[in-house]
Design an enzyme around this catalytic site. Structure first.
Site, PDB file in Angstrom:
ATOM      1  N   HIS A 156       0.821  -1.224   0.000  1.00 23.25           N
ATOM      2  CA  HIS A 156       0.000   0.000   0.000  1.00 23.25           C
ATOM      3  C   HIS A 156       0.846   1.261   0.000  1.00 23.25           C
ATOM      4  CE1 HIS A 156      -4.090  -1.699   0.810  1.00 23.25           C
ATOM      5  NE2 HIS A 156      -3.329  -2.754   1.031  1.00 23.25           N
ATOM      6  N   ASP A 364       3.222   9.437  -0.544  1.00 25.02           N
ATOM      7  CA  ASP A 364       2.054   8.683  -0.104  1.00 25.02           C
ATOM      8  C   ASP A 364       1.792   7.593  -1.129  1.00 25.02           C
ATOM      9  OD1 ASP A 364      -0.118   8.060   1.488  1.00 25.02           O
ATOM     10  OD2 ASP A 364      -0.841  10.119   1.586  1.00 25.02           O
TER      11      ASP A 364
HETATM   12  O1  LIG Z   1      -2.552   0.983  10.745  1.00 27.33           O
HETATM   13  P1  LIG Z   1      -1.937   2.313  11.124  1.00 27.33           P
HETATM   14  O2  LIG Z   1      -0.526   2.186  11.600  1.00 27.33           O
HETATM   15  O3  LIG Z   1      -2.843   3.058  12.072  1.00 27.33           O
HETATM   16  O4  LIG Z   1      -1.863   3.224   9.801  1.00 27.33           O
HETATM   17  C1  LIG Z   1      -2.953   3.355   8.902  1.00 27.33           C
HETATM   18  C2  LIG Z   1      -2.617   2.803   7.527  1.00 27.33           C
HETATM   19  O5  LIG Z   1      -1.657   3.691   6.924  1.00 27.33           O
HETATM   20  C3  LIG Z   1      -1.112   3.300   5.672  1.00 27.33           C
HETATM   21  O6  LIG Z   1      -2.092   3.399   4.627  1.00 27.33           O
HETATM   22  C4  LIG Z   1      -1.766   3.197   3.255  1.00 27.33           C
HETATM   23  O7  LIG Z   1      -2.801   2.558   2.567  1.00 27.33           O
HETATM   24  C5  LIG Z   1      -3.760   3.388   1.903  1.00 27.33           C
HETATM   25  C6  LIG Z   1      -4.732   2.488   1.152  1.00 27.33           C
HETATM   26  O8  LIG Z   1      -4.067   1.763   0.140  1.00 27.33           O
HETATM   27  C7  LIG Z   1      -3.062   4.356   0.963  1.00 27.33           C
HETATM   28  O9  LIG Z   1      -4.029   5.197   0.338  1.00 27.33           O
HETATM   29  C8  LIG Z   1      -2.073   5.202   1.761  1.00 27.33           C
HETATM   30  O10 LIG Z   1      -1.341   6.019   0.854  1.00 27.33           O
HETATM   31  C9  LIG Z   1      -1.097   4.324   2.528  1.00 27.33           C
HETATM   32  O11 LIG Z   1      -0.326   5.170   3.386  1.00 27.33           O
HETATM   33  C10 LIG Z   1      -0.535   1.914   5.790  1.00 27.33           C
HETATM   34  O12 LIG Z   1      -0.005   1.490   4.556  1.00 27.33           O
HETATM   35  C11 LIG Z   1      -1.546   0.898   6.318  1.00 27.33           C
HETATM   36  O13 LIG Z   1      -0.943  -0.373   6.475  1.00 27.33           O
HETATM   37  C12 LIG Z   1      -2.041   1.396   7.657  1.00 27.33           C
HETATM   38  O14 LIG Z   1      -3.056   0.531   8.146  1.00 27.33           O
HETATM   39  O1  LIG Z   2     -10.999  11.319  10.930  1.00 25.86           O
HETATM   40  C1  LIG Z   2     -10.785  10.543   9.995  1.00 25.86           C
HETATM   41  C2  LIG Z   2      -9.662  10.661   9.146  1.00 25.86           C
HETATM   42  C3  LIG Z   2      -9.512   9.755   8.118  1.00 25.86           C
HETATM   43  N1  LIG Z   2     -10.423   8.768   7.919  1.00 25.86           N
HETATM   44  C4  LIG Z   2     -10.283   7.837   6.780  1.00 25.86           C
HETATM   45  O2  LIG Z   2      -8.989   7.250   6.776  1.00 25.86           O
HETATM   46  C5  LIG Z   2      -8.600   6.985   5.450  1.00 25.86           C
HETATM   47  C6  LIG Z   2      -7.191   7.552   5.223  1.00 25.86           C
HETATM   48  O3  LIG Z   2      -6.671   6.913   4.110  1.00 25.86           O
HETATM   49  P1  LIG Z   2      -5.513   7.513   3.215  1.00 25.86           P
HETATM   50  O4  LIG Z   2      -5.309   6.552   2.114  1.00 25.86           O
HETATM   51  O5  LIG Z   2      -5.844   8.901   2.793  1.00 25.86           O
HETATM   52  O6  LIG Z   2      -4.231   7.596   4.150  1.00 25.86           O
HETATM   53  P2  LIG Z   2      -3.576   6.607   5.236  1.00 25.86           P
HETATM   54  O7  LIG Z   2      -4.044   7.100   6.562  1.00 25.86           O
HETATM   55  O8  LIG Z   2      -4.050   5.227   4.941  1.00 25.86           O
HETATM   56  O9  LIG Z   2      -2.109   6.773   5.069  1.00 25.86           O
HETATM   57  C7  LIG Z   2      -9.625   7.626   4.527  1.00 25.86           C
HETATM   58  O10 LIG Z   2     -10.494   6.633   4.018  1.00 25.86           O
HETATM   59  C8  LIG Z   2     -10.373   8.570   5.456  1.00 25.86           C
HETATM   60  O11 LIG Z   2     -11.732   8.779   5.116  1.00 25.86           O
HETATM   61  C9  LIG Z   2     -11.513   8.631   8.746  1.00 25.86           C
HETATM   62  O12 LIG Z   2     -12.337   7.735   8.553  1.00 25.86           O
HETATM   63  N2  LIG Z   2     -11.663   9.530   9.760  1.00 25.86           N
END
Ligand SMILES: O=P(O)(O)OC[C@H]1O[C@H](O[C@H]2O[C@H](CO)[C@@H](O)[C@H](O)[C@H]2O)[C@H](O)[C@@H](O)[C@@H]1O
Ligand SMILES: O=c1ccn([C@@H]2O[C@H](COP(=O)(O)OP(=O)(O)O)[C@@H](O)[C@H]2O)c(=O)[nH]1
Length: 474
Positions: A156, A364
């Site tokens: 991701h 990202d």
């Molecule tokens: O699980 P956390 O440590 O709380 O972090 C949340 C997630 O962050 C990252 O998200 C990624 O996946 C998204 C969907 O494909 C993508 O849009 C975003 O750019 C990425 O940063 C991380 O890769 C996840 O594993 C985490 O769960």
């Molecule tokens: O207060 C919040 C902030 C973020 N999101 C969700 O968290 C996801 C963030 O995903 P993104 O791919 O933009 O970044 P990541 O946190 O996975 O790196 C999106 O679906 C947002 O709608 C949410 O549900 N509540």
């Protein structure tokens, strides 16, 4: 159709505190499993004793299989190797990468623990789909336990260029571990190309074209699968939310001012200080906008035990305070900076209310917020998206204003351009982005990955590769 087993660190177990958080992976996989059903295995979100078997929570067509982590596991595997070594390194932040052997041992050990528990649930025809950098060694660990199923892995977050990846002391182990998969998917072409270069230049792989490799006597395919959202569902939610009491109250609180919005986990990869610096620059250089615009920044805390995240939290709070102190008036606060999370309905309504959506990560993988912002707009009066060229989403949202987040002046100028954009241009740009979302809808994302996984020709790993005489292996 084979049963799907999804494996990820984060599992969105319904109504369980600590399971689902504001993160794109959980959001995306939730949508996939809701449509297709299957087993979703991973961390419960709780710290406790390691378990002998996974806890099962059946819910409709999905069975959640989760397990607790010990305090040491959480520290070494999640806070340590995954989020202090791999996360910064894979986001090109060598300056923040902290490599510790103890954390690496914990990372390996949790992957073995997951494999031990998961293997009990694998039936011969199941398709196994592993997600993200926490679980890079899992496919290899499953193979060691005799699992011969098709295994796919999806990354991701970015896969960096060779020079960056080689800075990881155990890069050979991490790179090799993925070759136990049949298919490895990435968000962008660049990520997949970077991984391919690594395989050929460092892991002894033979390449046939850019996406097929023979390595360790097995065939390995790679592919590009930009993750998406349920665009029609999101659009419906936003239209409904716009009429809610919550959104009406927020609208009234603006007192006729234009709203800009940012929604991000509190993470240094999201470029948050640069984003606020650019807003400050806009207030300096375009004073007519003072008192006429409100920047709403929603930033739920994330990975708060990690020192770099705690430092980031302080820096951001200070930046918001400094700008509000410098430019605020008794009747106007330039930045509304909020550290809690909001649910999907609330976010959809807020996105629709905002004239400008700001998504400016330094790196990202994709960024689902950018896609959600676009899907939430009123087609007759849409807002404008300002997006960093370093977000995977920029490659499918070409109607956005694309910025370099390191260029504070350039980003400030893009904010002004977005705020002043005429209706016709906003509509035309939005239509292009809406179309871009159709090409990466969430159902299509999973279907494409899984059908490619099913088609990998495992019996003939060298099929398509050239013989030394110039003919091709059948
Ligand atoms: O699980 P956390 O440590 O709380 O972090 C949340 C997630 O962050 C990252 O998200 C990624 O996946 C998204 C969907 O494909 C993508 O849009 C975003 O750019 C990425 O940063 C991380 O890769 C996840 O594993 C985490 O769960
Ligand atoms: O207060 C919040 C902030 C973020 N999101 C969700 O968290 C996801 C963030 O995903 P993104 O791919 O933009 O970044 P990541 O946190 O996975 O790196 C999106 O679906 C947002 O709608 C949410 O549900 N509540």
């Amino acid at each position: 159709m084979s049963r799907l087993i999804v494996v990820s660190n984060r599992v969105a177990v319904p109504s369980r505190k600590g399971g689902a958080t504001a993160g794109g992976l959980a959001v995306a996989l939730n949508d996939v499993l809701a449509h297709r059903g299957g087993l979703w295995f991973g961390w419960s979100g709780r710290i406790g004793e390691r378990q002998q078997t996974a806890s099962l929570v059946p819910q409709g067509n999905v069975t959640y299989a989760v397990c607790d982590l010990s305090q040491d596991d959480h520290q070494e595997y999640y806070n340590g190797f995954a989020n202090r070594a791999l996360w910064p390194l894979l986001h090109y932040r060598l300056d923040l990468t902290e490599f510790a052997r103890k954390d690496l041992a914990g990372y390996r050990s949790v992957n073995s623990y997951f494999a031990d528990l998961l293997v009990e649930h694998v039936a011969p025809d199941d398709l196994i789909w592993i997600h993200d950098y926490h679980l890079i060694p899992l496919a290899e660990a499953l193979r060691e336990r005799g699992v011969n199923n098709r295994i796919g892995y999806f990354q991701h977050i970015p896969w960096p260029s060779l020079d960056i990846f080689l800075a990881l002391p155990n890069h050979a182990e991490i790179g090799r571990a993925l070759t136990a998969c049949d298919l490895v998917g990435f968000q962008t072409r660049k990520d997949a190309d970077n991984f391919g270069s690594y395989l050929v230049e460092e892991a002894g792989a033979f390449a046939s074209g850019k996406r097929l490799f023979a390595v360790g006597g097995r065939a390995l395919r790679t592919g590009v699968y930009p993750v998406g959202i349920d665009r029609l569902g999101f659009a419906r939610t936003a239209a409904r939310a716009a009429r809610s009491r919550f959104i009406q109250e927020v609208g009234e609180s603006l007192g006729g001012r234009t709203m800009m919005i940012g929604v991000d986990r509190l993470d240094y990869s999201k470029g948050l200080t640069q984003r606020l610096d650019a807003f400050e620059r806009m207030l300096q250089t375009a004073p007519d906008w003072r008192t006429h615009v409100t920047f709403l920044q929603i930033t739920p805390k994330s990975r708060a035990d990690i020192p770099e995240y705690a430092a980031m939290q302080r820096a951001l709070g200070e930046a918001a305070g400094r700008i509000n102190g410098q430019y605020g008036e008794v009747s106007w606060t330039p930045i509304r900076y909020i550290n809690r999370s909001y649910n999907r309905n609330e976010l959809a309504g807020l996105y629709r209310l905002a004239r400008v959506g700001v998504v400016t990560p330094l790196r990202d993988g994709m960024n689902l917020v950018a896609k959600e912002y676009v899907a939430s707009q009123d087609p007759d009066d849409p807002g404008v998206l300002v997006i960093s060229r370093f977000a995977g989403a920029a490659s499918v949202l070409d109607g956005a204003l694309i910025v370099n987040p390191y260029d504070i002046d350039g980003t400030a100028a893009a904010y002004v351009k977005a705020l002043m954009m005429p209706l016709e241009e906003r509509r035309a740009r939005w239509r292009r982005m809406w179309q871009g979302l159709a090409n990466t809808d969430i159902g299509g994302w999973a279907d494409r990955f899984l059908s490619d996984l099913e088609e990998v020709d495992r019996d003939r790993p060298y099929r398509g590769f050239p013989h030394s005489n110039g003919t091709v292996h059948a």
